[in-house]
Scaffold this motif. Structure first.
Motif, PDB file in Angstrom:
ATOM      1  N   ASN A 243       0.856  -1.189   0.000  1.00  0.00           N
ATOM      2  CA  ASN A 243       0.000   0.000   0.000  1.00  0.00           C
ATOM      3  C   ASN A 243       0.895   1.245   0.000  1.00  0.00           C
ATOM      4  O   ASN A 243       2.095   1.147  -0.265  1.00  0.00           O
ATOM      5  N   TRP A 265      -5.438  -2.905  -3.373  1.00  0.00           N
ATOM      6  CA  TRP A 265      -6.584  -2.046  -3.072  1.00  0.00           C
ATOM      7  C   TRP A 265      -7.579  -2.765  -2.162  1.00  0.00           C
ATOM      8  O   TRP A 265      -8.433  -2.152  -1.556  1.00  0.00           O
ATOM      9  N   GLY A 266      -7.438  -4.038  -2.072  1.00  0.00           N
ATOM     10  CA  GLY A 266      -8.281  -4.863  -1.210  1.00  0.00           C
ATOM     11  C   GLY A 266      -7.713  -6.264  -1.207  1.00  0.00           C
ATOM     12  O   GLY A 266      -6.613  -6.504  -1.725  1.00  0.00           O
ATOM     13  N   ASP A 267      -8.449  -7.197  -0.631  1.00  0.00           N
ATOM     14  CA  ASP A 267      -7.983  -8.576  -0.572  1.00  0.00           C
ATOM     15  C   ASP A 267      -9.174  -9.526  -0.632  1.00  0.00           C
ATOM     16  O   ASP A 267     -10.325  -9.139  -0.404  1.00  0.00           O
ATOM     17  N   ARG A 275     -12.740  -7.910  -1.922  1.00  0.00           N
ATOM     18  CA  ARG A 275     -13.411  -6.675  -1.492  1.00  0.00           C
ATOM     19  C   ARG A 275     -12.384  -5.568  -1.314  1.00  0.00           C
ATOM     20  O   ARG A 275     -11.298  -5.780  -0.773  1.00  0.00           O
ATOM     21  N   GLU A 277     -10.645  -2.050   0.051  1.00  0.00           N
ATOM     22  CA  GLU A 277     -10.421  -1.456   1.362  1.00  0.00           C
ATOM     23  C   GLU A 277     -10.517   0.062   1.211  1.00  0.00           C
ATOM     24  O   GLU A 277      -9.589   0.714   0.711  1.00  0.00           O
ATOM     25  N   ARG A 279     -10.177   2.653   3.029  1.00  0.00           N
ATOM     26  CA  ARG A 279      -9.194   3.555   3.650  1.00  0.00           C
ATOM     27  C   ARG A 279      -8.011   3.816   2.722  1.00  0.00           C
ATOM     28  O   ARG A 279      -7.347   4.859   2.831  1.00  0.00           O
ATOM     29  N   HIS A 280      -7.733   2.888   1.796  1.00  0.00           N
ATOM     30  CA  HIS A 280      -6.615   3.096   0.875  1.00  0.00           C
ATOM     31  C   HIS A 280      -6.872   4.277  -0.059  1.00  0.00           C
ATOM     32  O   HIS A 280      -5.929   4.934  -0.510  1.00  0.00           O
TER      33      HIS A 280
END
Length: 306
Positions: A243, A265-267, A275, A277, A279-280
């Motif tokens: 990130n 960007w998610g996992d 999905r 994330e 907050r990123h």
């Protein structure tokens, strides 16, 4: 400061990503050329991304109207304030023959020219005359050179069809007949070189030449003598943080990150569904503002309330 103008973002990929957990997404330009993956045979891993340069070929062929083409996978972070400093008349790549784009964050001219403060460049291949297939020792660092199905021996069949003047110029750079190998996760092609790039890339797509040999080799073949290739500080990382923290770490080490792969960007969750994330998103906005300040350029970032 040059202005990086993005006229259109074209998402290229399969028509459906349900099998990969992307049940909520779709792609604009469908290209599934040899996108199947089979890792069951250790003697020949059929990786899903090995022929992704066909997607680049398709996009450039279908959209022939742009001043330039910035190619990057969905999980590559682009440091936009940095890329705004790059001249869009030239190729961009982490080329061993590339010219550094000045960055005040690296200090004076001497600091900018210090190779130890930049990301590693792409690699020049071993001599293709060596029987790399016979000496291939399996999967490891730089495995693609000798891999018998996608490596140098396969790629040379395309290389030999390239116009002689391009091969001669490339050989003058590499001190002999060589191929280029490196990440294909960030590459910019000026629109004025689109036709030549597509034609030469098409020769490599007539073989199973691996993505990360074909694309950098084509870029160096097509780039005319006397024109610079602008060096992108691109990082390919295997360990966290995946990130914005990675960029800040490199700043602390006195280096720059123009782009890096992979950015998460998610996992994927326990249910197998990817999905994002949220907050990123805000963190990357903050990172861009920090990057602009580091370089002494103006930057206006839209807040989460707009």
């Amino acid at each position: 400061m040059a202005e990086l103008t993005i006229c259109q973002i074209v998402f290229v990929g399969p028509g459906s990503r349900e099998d990969a957990g992307f049940r909520h997404s779709y792609d604009v330009l469908v290209d599934t050329y040899e996108a199947d993956e089979d890792l069951s045979d250790p003697s020949f891993y059929r990786m899903a991304g090995r022929m992704a340069h066909h997607m680049l070929y398709t996009a450039m062929r279908e959209y022939d109207c742009y001043d330039g083409y910035l190619w990057a996978p969905f999980d590559t972070l682009l440091n936009i304030p940095r890329l705004q400093q790059f001249n869009q008349d030239y190729f961009w790549y982490h080329s061993p023959f590339g010219e550094y784009v000045y960055n005040p964050g690296l200090g004076d001219q001497a600091g900018n020219q210090n190779k130890t403060r930049h990301a590693p460049p792409a690699n020049i291949s071993p001599d293709p005359a060596i029987n790399l297939t016979a000496t291939w020792r399996g999967w490891g660092p730089d495995w693609w050179w000798g891999e018998p199905h996608v490596g140098v021996a396969v790629c040379m069949r395309a290389f030999e069809k390239v116009p002689a003047h391009m091969r001669e110029h490339f050989a003058s750079l590499t001190n002999g007949t060589r191929l280029m190998g490196g990440s294909a996760d960030t590459m910019y092609i000026p629109g004025r070189h689109r036709q030549a790039f597509v034609e030469v890339l098409g020769l490599f797509l007539e073989t199973d030449c691996f993505l990360e040999i074909a694309t950098p080799t084509v870029l160096h073949l097509v780039s005319p003598p006397g024109e610079p290739i602008l060096f992108v500080d691109h990082w390919w990382i295997w360990n966290p943080p995946f990130n914005a923290s990675f960029v800040r770490q490199k700043w602390m080490e006195g280096m720059e990150v123009d782009t890096f792969h992979t950015f998460h960007w998610g996992d994927e969750g326990e249910d197998g569904v990817w999905r994002g994330e949220p907050r990123h998103i805000e963190d990357v906005r903050t990172l861009f503002a920090e990057s602009a300040a580091r370089q002494g350029v103006e930057w206006t970032s839209r807040s989460k309330d707009h």
